[in-house]
Design a protein around this motif. Structure first.
Motif, mmCIF file in Angstrom:
data_model
loop_
_atom_site.group_PDB
_atom_site.id
_atom_site.type_symbol
_atom_site.label_atom_id
_atom_site.label_comp_id
_atom_site.label_asym_id
_atom_site.label_seq_id
_atom_site.Cartn_x
_atom_site.Cartn_y
_atom_site.Cartn_z
ATOM 1 N N GLN A 166 -7.607 -8.634 -2.084
ATOM 2 C CA GLN A 166 -6.605 -7.603 -1.446
ATOM 3 C C GLN A 166 -6.234 -8.469 0.059
ATOM 4 O O GLN A 166 -5.033 -8.239 0.437
ATOM 5 C CB GLN A 166 -7.087 -6.471 -1.156
ATOM 6 C CG GLN A 166 -7.264 -5.517 -2.453
ATOM 7 C CD GLN A 166 -7.782 -3.940 -2.250
ATOM 8 O OE1 GLN A 166 -8.777 -3.854 -1.651
ATOM 9 N NE2 GLN A 166 -7.029 -3.044 -2.671
ATOM 10 N N HIS B 229 -2.413 -9.473 0.768
ATOM 11 C CA HIS B 229 -1.784 -8.955 2.069
ATOM 12 C C HIS B 229 -1.368 -9.870 3.055
ATOM 13 O O HIS B 229 -0.342 -9.821 3.530
ATOM 14 C CB HIS B 229 -2.576 -7.583 2.586
ATOM 15 C CG HIS B 229 -2.004 -7.183 3.824
ATOM 16 N ND1 HIS B 229 -0.795 -6.208 3.479
ATOM 17 C CD2 HIS B 229 -2.289 -7.207 4.959
ATOM 18 C CE1 HIS B 229 -0.595 -5.819 4.730
ATOM 19 N NE2 HIS B 229 -1.376 -6.401 5.683
ATOM 20 N N ASN C 259 2.267 -5.382 0.036
ATOM 21 C CA ASN C 259 1.688 -4.876 1.046
ATOM 22 C C ASN C 259 0.641 -3.876 0.799
ATOM 23 O O ASN C 259 0.353 -3.983 -0.501
ATOM 24 C CB ASN C 259 3.035 -3.683 1.512
ATOM 25 C CG ASN C 259 3.689 -2.906 0.582
ATOM 26 O OD1 ASN C 259 2.822 -2.249 -0.074
ATOM 27 N ND2 ASN C 259 4.910 -2.423 0.771
ATOM 28 N N VAL C 260 0.431 -3.236 1.894
ATOM 29 C CA VAL C 260 -1.063 -2.367 1.647
ATOM 30 C C VAL C 260 -0.843 -1.447 0.184
ATOM 31 O O VAL C 260 -1.950 -1.109 -0.412
ATOM 32 C CB VAL C 260 -1.332 -1.542 2.992
ATOM 33 C CG1 VAL C 260 -2.542 -0.932 2.800
ATOM 34 C CG2 VAL C 260 -1.322 -2.797 4.069
#
Length: 182
Positions: A166, A170, A176-177
């Motif tokens: 992750q 990112h 994106n988050v």
């Protein structure tokens, strides 16, 4: 009689071709049934090659090819690091004098120490552990990984490893988050 022999030979060739085609592995591999190592949702919609390598990591684990899984996991981490430096337009920091990317050890050292990357303490630690397993499987001729090797590693690192993926996805701006593509 001659036509019969010709027809028989043609039939044999067709059978041979059909048998060859039916025993070939799939052209691009198949999707694994499980995602024990890398959750595919983390890389879905990023880059096709990241998705395929994640599938290979999961598929090799699923089939019990643990050394292959460790090496593919090593490759996956290496690719994530490189993608991140490229996305931030600082790839010159991870290239040698010939313009080639440096080794995984160097990539990890650079990623862990680079102020432009916002890596957590856990990610920095896990990178070294994943490299160690990949190195053992790739470079130690007497080491043979097994399910216990992986299960112990994954039980201890599974959540951290998902965080590694992750964070790099990112940081590279691949998602994106919230998980959608940037």
């Amino acid at each position: 009689m001659r036509q019969f022999a010709k027809n028989a030979l043609t039939a044999v060739r067709q059978i041979q071709q059909s048998a060859k085609e039916s025993t070939q592995p799939p052209l691009e591999g198949t999707k694994p049934k499980s995602a024990r190592v890398i959750d595919p949702i983390l890389v879905t919609g990023t880059r096709g090659y990241l998705e395929k390598v994640a599938d290979q990591v999961n598929g090799t684990y699923e089939n019990g090819w643990y050394d292959a899984c460790a090496v593919m996991l090593r490759r996956f981490v290496e690719t994530l690091i490189i993608e991140t430096f490229i996305a931030k337009q600082i790839e010159d920091r991870i290239k040698d004098n010939n313009g080639d990317f440096i080794s995984l050890k160097g990539l990890i050292d650079k990623a862990n120490g680079d102020p432009d990357l916002n890596l957590s303490r856990n990610t920095k630690k896990v990178l070294r552990q994943l490299k160690k397993l990949g190195d053992l499987s790739a470079h130690n001729r007497r080491f043979v990984a097994n399910r216990n090797t992986f299960d112990n590693l994954l039980d201890d690192l599974h959540l951290d490893m998902q965080t590694v993926v992750q964070e790099f996805v990112h940081e590279a701006g691949l998602k994106n988050v919230e998980g959608t593509r940037s």
